[in-house]
Design an enzyme around this catalytic site. Structure first.
Site, PDB file in Angstrom:
ATOM      1  N   SER A 127       0.831  -1.203   0.000  1.00  0.00           N
ATOM      2  CA  SER A 127       0.000   0.000   0.000  1.00  0.00           C
ATOM      3  C   SER A 127       0.864   1.252   0.000  1.00  0.00           C
ATOM      4  CB  SER A 127      -0.860  -0.032   1.276  1.00  0.00           C
ATOM      5  OG  SER A 127      -1.412   1.225   1.508  1.00  0.00           O
ATOM      6  N   TYR A 152      -2.010  -1.380  10.973  1.00  0.00           N
ATOM      7  CA  TYR A 152      -2.272  -1.898   9.623  1.00  0.00           C
ATOM      8  C   TYR A 152      -1.107  -1.548   8.686  1.00  0.00           C
ATOM      9  CZ  TYR A 152      -3.866  -2.000   4.821  1.00  0.00           C
ATOM     10  OH  TYR A 152      -3.923  -2.226   3.456  1.00  0.00           O
ATOM     11  N   LYS A 156       2.013  -3.891   6.510  1.00  0.00           N
ATOM     12  CA  LYS A 156       2.438  -3.844   5.104  1.00  0.00           C
ATOM     13  C   LYS A 156       3.954  -3.652   5.015  1.00  0.00           C
ATOM     14  CE  LYS A 156      -1.516  -4.649   3.455  1.00  0.00           C
ATOM     15  NZ  LYS A 156      -1.788  -5.976   2.919  1.00  0.00           N
TER      16      LYS A 156
HETATM   17  P1  NAD Z   1     -11.114  -7.311   1.356  1.00  0.00           P
HETATM   18  O1  NAD Z   1     -11.341  -7.313   2.822  1.00  0.00           O
HETATM   19  O2  NAD Z   1     -12.262  -7.018   0.460  1.00  0.00           O
HETATM   20  O3  NAD Z   1     -10.483  -8.712   0.896  1.00  0.00           O
HETATM   21  C1  NAD Z   1      -9.616  -9.452   1.725  1.00  0.00           C
HETATM   22  C2  NAD Z   1     -10.121 -10.878   1.747  1.00  0.00           C
HETATM   23  O4  NAD Z   1      -9.231 -11.665   2.540  1.00  0.00           O
HETATM   24  C3  NAD Z   1     -11.520 -11.027   2.352  1.00  0.00           C
HETATM   25  O5  NAD Z   1     -12.331 -11.767   1.456  1.00  0.00           O
HETATM   26  C4  NAD Z   1     -11.287 -11.775   3.672  1.00  0.00           C
HETATM   27  O6  NAD Z   1     -12.368 -12.619   3.977  1.00  0.00           O
HETATM   28  C5  NAD Z   1     -10.006 -12.532   3.366  1.00  0.00           C
HETATM   29  N1  NAD Z   1      -9.168 -12.841   4.538  1.00  0.00           N
HETATM   30  C6  NAD Z   1      -8.714 -11.981   5.495  1.00  0.00           C
HETATM   31  N2  NAD Z   1      -7.953 -12.635   6.383  1.00  0.00           N
HETATM   32  C7  NAD Z   1      -7.904 -13.943   5.983  1.00  0.00           C
HETATM   33  C8  NAD Z   1      -7.279 -15.120   6.486  1.00  0.00           C
HETATM   34  N3  NAD Z   1      -6.535 -15.091   7.606  1.00  0.00           N
HETATM   35  N4  NAD Z   1      -7.442 -16.280   5.823  1.00  0.00           N
HETATM   36  C9  NAD Z   1      -8.203 -16.343   4.693  1.00  0.00           C
HETATM   37  N5  NAD Z   1      -8.823 -15.260   4.165  1.00  0.00           N
HETATM   38  C10 NAD Z   1      -8.681 -14.079   4.813  1.00  0.00           C
HETATM   39  O7  NAD Z   1      -9.895  -6.294   1.062  1.00  0.00           O
HETATM   40  P2  NAD Z   1      -9.408  -5.647  -0.322  1.00  0.00           P
HETATM   41  O8  NAD Z   1      -9.810  -4.219  -0.333  1.00  0.00           O
HETATM   42  O9  NAD Z   1      -9.745  -6.518  -1.445  1.00  0.00           O
HETATM   43  O10 NAD Z   1      -7.841  -5.671  -0.078  1.00  0.00           O
HETATM   44  C11 NAD Z   1      -7.023  -6.734  -0.549  1.00  0.00           C
HETATM   45  C12 NAD Z   1      -5.592  -6.470  -0.128  1.00  0.00           C
HETATM   46  O11 NAD Z   1      -5.158  -5.223  -0.650  1.00  0.00           O
HETATM   47  C13 NAD Z   1      -5.372  -6.419   1.378  1.00  0.00           C
HETATM   48  O12 NAD Z   1      -4.138  -7.031   1.666  1.00  0.00           O
HETATM   49  C14 NAD Z   1      -5.314  -4.938   1.651  1.00  0.00           C
HETATM   50  O13 NAD Z   1      -4.570  -4.654   2.806  1.00  0.00           O
HETATM   51  C15 NAD Z   1      -4.630  -4.433   0.394  1.00  0.00           C
HETATM   52  N6  NAD Z   1      -4.887  -3.022   0.102  1.00  0.00           N
HETATM   53  C16 NAD Z   1      -6.177  -2.597  -0.036  1.00  0.00           C
HETATM   54  C17 NAD Z   1      -6.432  -1.260  -0.318  1.00  0.00           C
HETATM   55  C18 NAD Z   1      -7.864  -0.760  -0.449  1.00  0.00           C
HETATM   56  O14 NAD Z   1      -8.076   0.456  -0.420  1.00  0.00           O
HETATM   57  N7  NAD Z   1      -8.865  -1.608  -0.617  1.00  0.00           N
HETATM   58  C19 NAD Z   1      -5.372  -0.344  -0.462  1.00  0.00           C
HETATM   59  C20 NAD Z   1      -4.055  -0.828  -0.327  1.00  0.00           C
HETATM   60  C21 NAD Z   1      -3.830  -2.169  -0.041  1.00  0.00           C
END
Ligand code: NAD
Length: 342
Positions: A127, A152, A156
């Site tokens: 991120s 959080y 990362k």
């Molecule tokens: P999200 O919560 O929609 O998707 C994450 C998925 O991982 C969910 O379906 C959840 O059920 C699953 N999950 C979480 N912990 C788990 C575990 N221990 N075992 C199995 N499944 C598990 O989030 P997103 O927005 O799709 O983000 C995806 C990734 O991108 C994450 O790592 C997040 O930190 C990163 N990210 C997101 C953003 C954003 O703005 N959405 C920005 C930067 C980075």
């Protein structure tokens, strides 16, 4: 034979859009997700979009034994894309151990499994939070990392370090960390999108939920920042563009096109957009006038950030194609479809 990709968190927001793009680019996908923040129905919806429903295995990645058992019977994985994590910045301040445990143990279990099961490569969801408030904009991959301001964000930074050290020590492995700026929007089909639990922390779900009447008003956190209109500036990219970057990263790793065994790329549009500009864009494409109120600055928010995405443009042949208006239009279509208004 199709290359098989393991997508963790593949029923989540960014994961589900990436699975669609992978299938459409002739990859076979297996998903692991514990459905903590998503729904099994999403796999079926991916099937409706692509004609192929991906295999979904439901368990927690913190359970290393289950992971190994699953990988014992699932051979020939060419790469992992690791999305699974907890992602709410505010919540992480109150529940740091939950965040460190979930985000780091799942990652370490996967890295262990890559060594044992000879899975050669991994793409990691990082991120732009790793940059904090940079002194110079736009942000390149050489912009210094700043001490994280939330647990959080720290997961990362530590996650990237764990990967880098593991790659150095294990010569058969390679990895790419993708530092996302601000993903917004939804698939143009209206079948998949972001499903925030509770009060959204991010601007666009807050906008669409206000427009549809779930929230009374949108709060704009501060209009006294040192920016042209006083509101914060971010680099918003369409989630479908972001998803395509993962296909490019997997192509690069599985096609041996990577230049180093561990690489990092910024993923953004290169353009900063203020909160007020985002609101205007939404109002323009939806025809809905948003009720908003200017409140105090929110602790932990940085003033402005946008990416220099030229390394990803040049090296991965990837760049964003969707406009802010298109992203807003898709977010609105998704909001209306989940609330069953259309
Ligand atoms: P999200 O919560 O929609 O998707 C994450 C998925 O991982 C969910 O379906 C959840 O059920 C699953 N999950 C979480 N912990 C788990 C575990 N221990 N075992 C199995 N499944 C598990 O989030 P997103 O927005 O799709 O983000 C995806 C990734 O991108 C994450 O790592 C997040 O930190 C990163 N990210 C997101 C953003 C954003 O703005 N959405 C920005 C930067 C980075």
């Amino acid at each position: 034979m199709k290359k098989r990709i393991l997508v963790t968190g593949g029923t989540g927001y960014i994961g589900s859009h990436t699975v669609v793009e992978l299938i459409e680019n002739d990859y076979e996908v297996v998903i692991i997700d514990n459905l903590y923040n998503s729904d099994a129905e999403t796999a079926k919806r991916i099937g409706k979009i692509t004609g192929t429903t991906p295999h979904l295995e439901v368990f927690d990645l913190c359970d290393g034994k289950k992971l190994n058992k699953f990988l014992d019977k699932t051979e020939n994985i060419s790469a992992i894309i690791h999305f699974a994590a907890f992602k709410a910045v505010g919540e992480s301040v109150n529940k740091p151990l939950d965040y460190y445990r979930n985000n780091l143990i799942s990652l370490m279990n996967l890295l262990d499994a890559m060594i044992v099961h000879q899975i050669p490569s991994i793409v990691f969801s990082s991120s732009c939070t790793v940059y904090g408030q940079p002194e110079k904009l736009p942000v390149t991959e050489h912009t210094p990392i700043q001490p994280a301001i939330s647990p959080y964000g720290n997961t990362k930074q530590i996650g990237e370090e764990i990967i880098s050290d593991t790659i150095s020590a294990n010569h058969g492995l390679k990895a790419i960390s993708l530092r996302y700026f601000n993903p917004i929007g939804a698939h143009p089909s209206g079948l998949i999108g972001e499903l925030p639990r509770g009060v959204p922390e991010n601007l666009v779900p807050f906008i669409t939920q206000t427009a549809i009447g779930i929230r009374n008003e949108l709060q704009v956190f501060g209009n006294d920042y040192n920016t042209p209109d006083g509101s914060c500036i971010r680099d918003y990219l369409h989630v479908v563009d972001l998803a395509k970057a993962h296909v490019a990263a997997v192509d690069r790793l599985t096609g041996d096109k990577n230049k180093k065994r561990y690489e990092v790329f910024n993923l953004g549009t290169g353009k900063g957009v203020s909160v007020f500009e985002a609101i205007e864009s939404f109002e323009r494409v939806s025809g809905v006038k948003l009720k908003y109120r200017i409140t105090n600055r929110r602790p932990g928010d940085i003033e402005k950030i946008w990416a220099d995405p030229s390394l990803a443009n040049r090296e991965m042949g990837w760049k964003t194609v969707y406009s802010l208006d298109e992203a807003m239009r898709s977010a609105w279509k998704w909001e209306k479809s989940i609330r069953k208004i259309i």
